[in-house]
Write a protein that holds these residues in place. Structure first.
Motif, PDB file in Angstrom:
ATOM      1  N   LYS A   1      43.932  85.685  17.776  1.00  0.00           N
ATOM      2  CA  LYS A   1      43.848  86.816  18.711  1.00  0.00           C
ATOM      3  C   LYS A   1      42.438  86.920  19.307  1.00  0.00           C
ATOM      4  N   SER A   2      41.431  86.777  18.444  1.00  0.00           N
ATOM      5  CA  SER A   2      40.039  86.873  18.900  1.00  0.00           C
ATOM      6  C   SER A   2      39.721  85.759  19.888  1.00  0.00           C
TER       7      SER A   2
ATOM      8  N   GLN B   1      41.778  84.096  21.796  1.00  0.00           N
ATOM      9  CA  GLN B   1      42.507  84.302  23.054  1.00  0.00           C
ATOM     10  C   GLN B   1      41.736  85.223  23.994  1.00  0.00           C
ATOM     11  N   GLN B   2      40.909  86.103  23.427  1.00  0.00           N
ATOM     12  CA  GLN B   2      40.082  87.004  24.233  1.00  0.00           C
ATOM     13  C   GLN B   2      38.685  86.418  24.474  1.00  0.00           C
TER      14      GLN B   2
ATOM     15  N   SER C   1      36.308  85.384  22.433  1.00  0.00           N
ATOM     16  CA  SER C   1      35.187  85.797  21.603  1.00  0.00           C
ATOM     17  C   SER C   1      34.473  84.546  21.090  1.00  0.00           C
TER      18      SER C   1
ATOM     19  N   PRO D   1      37.935  92.034  19.717  1.00  0.00           N
ATOM     20  CA  PRO D   1      37.848  90.615  19.319  1.00  0.00           C
ATOM     21  C   PRO D   1      36.700  90.323  18.364  1.00  0.00           C
TER      22      PRO D   1
END
Length: 350
Positions: free
Chosen positions: A84-85, A87-88, A90, A55
């Motif tokens: 995407k980042s 969602q994790q 970050s 991420p």
């Protein structure tokens, strides 16, 4: 035609590619800029890490896509990476995705969603997100305007070493914005920013130390920080340190130092500094007496709105020859402020 992104919230530029190198003499590691080939290899490593789902690498790659000649294609790819980042969870990914919502870059502008993402990143300790969240509260963007909350987030960012946030925090305590006035807190945060080399902070700290109540006033400290601001190029600071050197406020009297700083301030456009130097030339106090040079400087200040300089120039003009007046008028027409000062007050006199 697509709208230009809102410039109020800027995408922070990525740091240059460097690596630490041990200084054998100093015994400390210093950054060394990577060569072109090394930088390309470093970027390839970020790309590979992003492909593998890291991420932080996704956020860093998106940042570079958004700041290196961005276009519709790079914006779309950056948006995919940041989603995407984020969602994790970050903090960097959340912060950058928030900025895209606030800017309307690569998507429809959505200030409320941008602030929500900023808050998530700010609560996770991201100093850049804290600074931008403070801006949103200060301006009432996506949330009701609240200077108290703006100060809260600025303080957190400043405590993490964000020195521009420290400057803004010091100003808010000094002016009583979002809180009660507190000169002690103002000095603390302004000093942090000043020590980092921010010229405006150096000047404002000097002013705070100079103007506060007599019992807490620190004239030597004010003179020291004013000198730092003067070296940093703040014209008003150059004028103030020139006056202080002339009067001895906060230190020793040094006429040569005073003339040197007043010349720098006048070269930067300070009318008051030019009028003071003209007075020195008129009286022979601090500079060799020269009525033609004094008249020229008084005329320069008068052209820029100094009424007192205009009156004095008229008095001196009656004592000049036609040739002396013509020489002065030529300087005023043709020379830049720096060139004019060099001609009227040579380096040997400073």
């Amino acid at each position: 035609m697509p709208k230009r992104p809102d410039p109020l919230f800027e995408i922070p530029r990525p740091a240059a590619f460097t690596e630490p190198v041990l200084d054998l003499l100093g015994g400390v590691a210093r950054p060394r800029s990577l060569s072109g080939e090394e930088a390309i290899a470093a970027l390839a490593r970020i790309e590979e890490s992003a492909r593998q789902g890291d991420p932080e690498a996704e956020a860093e790659l998106a940042r570079r896509l958004l700041t290196d000649a961005p276009n519709a294609r790079s914006n779309r790819r950056a948006l995919i990476l940041l989603r995407k980042s984020a969602q994790q969870h970050s903090p960097a990914g959340l912060h950058l995705l928030a900025l895209l919502h606030l800017r309307g870059q690569g998507m429809k502008k959505n200030a409320a969603e941008g602030v929500r993402l900023l808050e998530e990143a700010a609560y996770m300790g991201n100093a850049s997100a804290q600074t931008d969240l403070a801006k949103a509260f200060a301006l009432g963007i996506g949330v009701p305007k609240d200077e108290g909350k703006a100060l809260y987030w600025l303080r957190l960012a400043a405590a993490q070493g964000d020195n521009l946030s420290a400057l803004r925090t010091g100003r808010m305590y000094r002016d009583g914005d979002g809180t009660l006035q507190n000169e002690g807190e103002a000095q603390k945060w302004l000093e942090q920013a000043a020590r980092s080399g921010i010229p405006e902070a150096q000047f404002e700290l000097a002013e705070l130390l100079r103007r506060r109540d007599i019992s807490a006033r620190d004239i030597p400290g004010a003179r020291r920080w004013m000198r730092e601001a003067a070296f940093s190029g703040i014209v008003e600071a150059q004028l103030r340190i020139g006056i202080a050197s002339w009067s001895g406020a906060g230190g020793a009297v040094d006429q040569r130092e005073a003339v040197r700083w007043l010349c720098r301030a006048a070269e930067g456009g300070s009318i008051k500094a030019a009028s003071m130097l003209a007075g020195f030339l008129m009286t022979g106090n601090g500079l060799p007496m020269s009525l033609p040079r004094a008249w020229t400087l008084f005329c320069w200040a008068a052209e820029r709105g100094d009424g007192g300089a205009q009156a004095t120039a008229r008095i001196i003009e009656k004592q000049l020859t036609d040739e002396e007046r013509a020489d002065g008028e030529k300087l005023l027409r043709e020379a830049s402020p720096r060139a004019m000062l060099e001609s009227l007050i040579p380096r040997s006199d400073r």
